[in-house]
Design an enzyme around this catalytic site. Sequence first.
Site, mmCIF file in Angstrom:
data_model
loop_
_atom_site.group_PDB
_atom_site.id
_atom_site.type_symbol
_atom_site.label_atom_id
_atom_site.label_comp_id
_atom_site.label_asym_id
_atom_site.label_seq_id
_atom_site.Cartn_x
_atom_site.Cartn_y
_atom_site.Cartn_z
ATOM 1 C CG ASP A 81 -2.340 -1.046 1.196
ATOM 2 O OD1 ASP A 81 -1.904 -1.755 -0.359
ATOM 3 O OD2 ASP A 81 -3.190 -1.318 2.108
ATOM 4 N NE ARG A 115 7.426 6.336 -1.018
ATOM 5 C CZ ARG A 115 6.873 5.159 0.117
ATOM 6 N NH1 ARG A 115 6.236 4.705 0.467
ATOM 7 N NH2 ARG A 115 7.571 5.379 1.230
ATOM 8 C CG ASP A 123 -3.189 9.166 7.128
ATOM 9 O OD1 ASP A 123 -2.692 9.843 6.939
ATOM 10 O OD2 ASP A 123 -3.422 7.928 7.679
ATOM 11 C CG ASP A 160 0.529 10.324 22.022
ATOM 12 O OD1 ASP A 160 0.953 11.170 22.451
ATOM 13 O OD2 ASP A 160 0.533 9.938 22.341
ATOM 14 C CB ALA A 199 -3.159 9.256 22.994
#
Length: 354
Positions: free
Chosen positions: A70, A75, A178, A207, A242
């Site tokens: 993936d 890319r 994302d 985080d 988190a």
Amino acid sequence: MISRIGLVVHGGREQAAITAAQVRAWAGEHGIPCVEVDVWNAPPGDGRLHSAEEAARAGHPDLIVTIGGDGTFLRGVRVAMHADALVLGVSVGRVGFLTEVRPQDVVAALDAVYAGHVEVEERLTLTMRASRPLSIPPDIKSYLKFGRGPMLPPPEPRLGTPEEVGWGVALDITALNDVVFEKLARDRLASVAVYVSGRHFASYSADALVVASPTGSTAYSFAAGGPVVSPGIDALIFTPVAPHMAFNRSILLDARRERVGVLVLERSGRVAVTVDGQLRGVLEPGDWVSVYAAPRSARLARVGEFSFLGRVRDRFGLADAAAALADGEAPAVYRPSEPIPPDLLHPGPWANVP
């Protein structure tokens, strides 16, 4: 019809090299130029190229064939978006959510694309605006480069000042999976305010924060507890990683109408911006970025029947509940009534589906 092939190959896998040779041989037999697109390496002392430059060097192919996992596929998509090319993914990776074709089927797949016997699946992509052009400070380049290979350069700003554009500098960048905002130092969290379509939603100390497309919902967002979202839905998935707060749920937004803004608070640590796993810039306190749906979709070549949820079940190794299996075995396919009865037919996008 194919007029030019761009080949993106994972150089660290022997099977990828063997399959790439098959693609080159097929292209030679059909008189089609086949150009290597090297999205990993860079000349000594130089940085990697922007995707527009990579597409231009490859002669703007109309088909990008990726051979790897993936990561290799992502890319290839990055280059394909600048060439308006179709992307065919050959899987020699470990997971393969995005890639479809097995190495032994690559010739048959190329024959199908050449003959036009292919379904083009469009996937939502993301782009960004920012308060300033993104940059990577020299003092952290060596630290961030470790284990990643040559870094991509920061995205090029599009034409127009923030005053002319009205809401920031438009960045020439596309994400299929994302955009992630993550802390740089282990002892300094990322403290950011999140805005949805310009209105403050909540401030997080976390985080990381992930803004994913439906395609990316099975990647980092999923690992952080986010939902699995069908790629047929135009949605933005916002997932905190988190967070130091009680509310840690994902938010699902309408990508056609809404955008996610991230403002780095004044006493926050530095915040790295990664796009499809690649570092593209570092934010300082006071900087902001807005993520929204890009105007163009990625075009994926599907040469066989592709079931997204079937892929999820297979790749995650989903097992049926033992209690359910004790009560009966489910058939592989179940269609209670097709077509849908007229009195139950929704007048939306499914109305004309046979």
